[in-house]
Scaffold this motif. Structure first.
Motif: not given
Length: 516
Positions: A108-115, A156-161
């Motif tokens: 909506x805000x035309x921004x890139x999402x930081x995942x 232990x970092x696992x991205x939501x993506x």
């Protein structure tokens, strides 16, 4: 900390003061001593411990000019690209719900999402919106930042993506995304190989850089011109809308009189159009990063707790996105294994029993949970052949089944055949290894300089501990249960499974991993 606005006395003033000191009364110093004593006595009477986030804040407190000077690339590093970050919390199902809302807000805000990564279960808690007792957006951003750094340091970092497949959204340009690690390494000039090191000797310069970056991104020092806009509205005061009703009107859910008196609060919840408030023409528009706190919402008393965007009457693109994010599948490695387990291991029509028995409110409702399963099995026994195949998805360890209804079912092998998975099962471990190698969360469209950052993350931030994928596999298997699904009332996990069943995940063909 230096005060950039202080007035420095000149030599003439100091000389004048020195000449005045010789004419002071003999009682001057005793009077100063008594005043100081009174001050310290009052201080100890009224002292209260300072919250951790305030210690973090005051240790880094500075003015906007200084921070903008410290991070000049806030404005230039991404060549006009604007970003949206938020602070996920609670269990995986809640984090997935927030992820969907973040995708919607970013589009909506035309921004890139930081995942963001998947946080440990309940490592960060919001509180209760209905009771108007929640962490502030600033507090929860700080908590999330601290936990993310812990995940990086412990490898232990696992991205939501890495777990949720958003390839269709990216390929259709409905949303743009960047990995949190890549973004932060570029935005704050962090040395990724040091950040991801789990060594005990952390260079002081890295500690200071992490504090500064966390302070900036969390909005501790407020909004930084052209750099960051921290959204401080939360569910106590705001319901975000889009093209729906009058901007600023009162929401239907307000704190009742009894709550106002008991808690001594005076919150007023208003419905705010997110595009008008944070989009073009707003104070937030020019900021490189727009930082929300929690983006969790849920229906409550005829309204929504925080976000009420069900459709967009005048925006077909957002309407299409709303429909697509209702169901976001797991990545192919998880979906394919779940389907194969149903067809090649169970090899028969089966029932899924999702039994949440140990966590929170559920541990006190065993009787009601088992009653639903018993009734469903009774109806299946009357209607069909035996044994009845059951896939059991539960947090109760198998060693503790004895004496429970689950134990009774396991003993009755003539009528029931039970299937279940554990985190150490070979199928689960192999899937975790595949995901660790796939690194779906780093396969996004590149920005200037991001390819080098991605390469460094891949080299220095590989997992030391395999991701816990059991829950995702179990949910997929349950979506394939043709004899039905017995759920635990109130469980968000059950809601996720029902969405998967609604969209016919199990009937879709085997998928291949995406590439962008």
């Amino acid at each position: 900390m230096f005060n950039l606005n202080r007035t420095i006395a000149n030599p003439k003033l100091w000389n004048k003061r020195n000449s005045q000191q010789s004419r002071r009364s003999p009682l001057f110093f005793p009077s100063i001593f008594l005043i100081s004593l009174c001050f310290f006595f009052f201080f100890f009477l009224t002292y209260t411990p300072i919250p951790n986030y305030m210690i973090f804040s005051t240790s880094l407190k500075t003015v906007n000019v200084a921070l903008t000077h410290q991070y000049p690339h806030c404005e230039t590093r991404f060549h006009g690209e604007k970003f949206l970050w938020y602070a996920p919390h609670s269990g995986f199902s809640n984090q997935l719900s927030e992820f969907k809302n973040a995708i919607l807000m970013a589009s909506i805000l035309n921004r890139t999402l930081i995942v963001s990564p998947i946080l440990d279960h309940h490592a960060v808690a919001l509180g209760s919106c209905p009771k108007f007792r929640v962490q502030s957006p600033k507090e929860i951003r700080i908590s999330v930042w601290d936990h993310i750094i812990e995940l990086l340091r412990s490898r232990r970092y696992v991205s939501m993506a890495d777990i949720i497949d958003i390839s269709s959204l990216l390929s259709s340009s409905l949303v743009r995304a960047i990995d949190f690690r890549v973004f932060v390494s570029l935005w704050c000039d962090l040395n990724v190989d040091l950040v991801c090191s789990n060594g005990l000797n952390v260079p002081p310069s890295l500690v200071e850089s992490l504090k500064q970056c966390g302070s900036l991104l969390s909005g501790i020092d407020g909004n930084i011109n052209q750099c960051l806009y921290a959204v401080d509205e939360d569910c106590r005061t705001t319901v975000w809308t889009y093209q729906n009703g009058v901007d600023g009107m009162l929401d239907s859910f307000q704190p009742d009189e009894q709550l106002n008196k008991r808690k001594k609060i005076s919150y007023v919840r208003r419905r705010r159009d997110v595009y008008k408030t944070l989009g073009p023409g707003s104070k937030a528009e020019s900021a490189t990063v727009l930082a929300f706190g929690s983006l969790f919402t849920a229906p409550y008393k005829g309204s929504e707790l925080y976000i009420d965007i069900q459709n967009a009457p005048a925006d077909p693109r957002i309407n299409a996105l709303i429909n697509k994010i209702e169901f976001l599948p797991f990545v192919p490695e998880i979906v394919n294994l779940g389907k194969q387990y149903a067809s090649q291991t169970i090899k028969a029509p089966f029932l899924c029993a999702q039994l949440r028995l140990l966590d929170g409110q559920f541990k006190n409702h065993w009787k009601a949970t088992f009653l639903g399963l018993r009734q469903k099995l009774d109806s299946l026994r009357q209607a069909g052949s035996q044994p009845i195949h059951i896939f059991v998805m539960t947090d109760l360890p198998q060693g503790n089944w004895t004496g429970s209804y689950l134990g009774d079912l396991a003993m009755d092998s003539a009528n029931f055949k039970l299937y279940f998975l554990g985190e150490n099962d070979l199928l689960v471990m192999n899937t975790a290894k595949k995901l660790a190698l796939a690194r779906h969360g780093l396969r996004f469209k590149s920005f200037p300089g991001s390819m080098d950052a991605v390469a460094k993350v891949e080299k220095h931030c590989s997992l030391d501990i395999l991701p816990d994928v059991l829950l995702y596999i179990e949910e997929t298997i349950c979506s394939c249960a043709s004899l039905g699904f017995v759920r635990t009332t109130g469980s968000t996990i059950a809601q996720s499974i029902e969405v998967m069943r609604k969209f016919g995940l199990c009937s879709s063909p085997i998928r291949t991993a995406f590439a962008l």
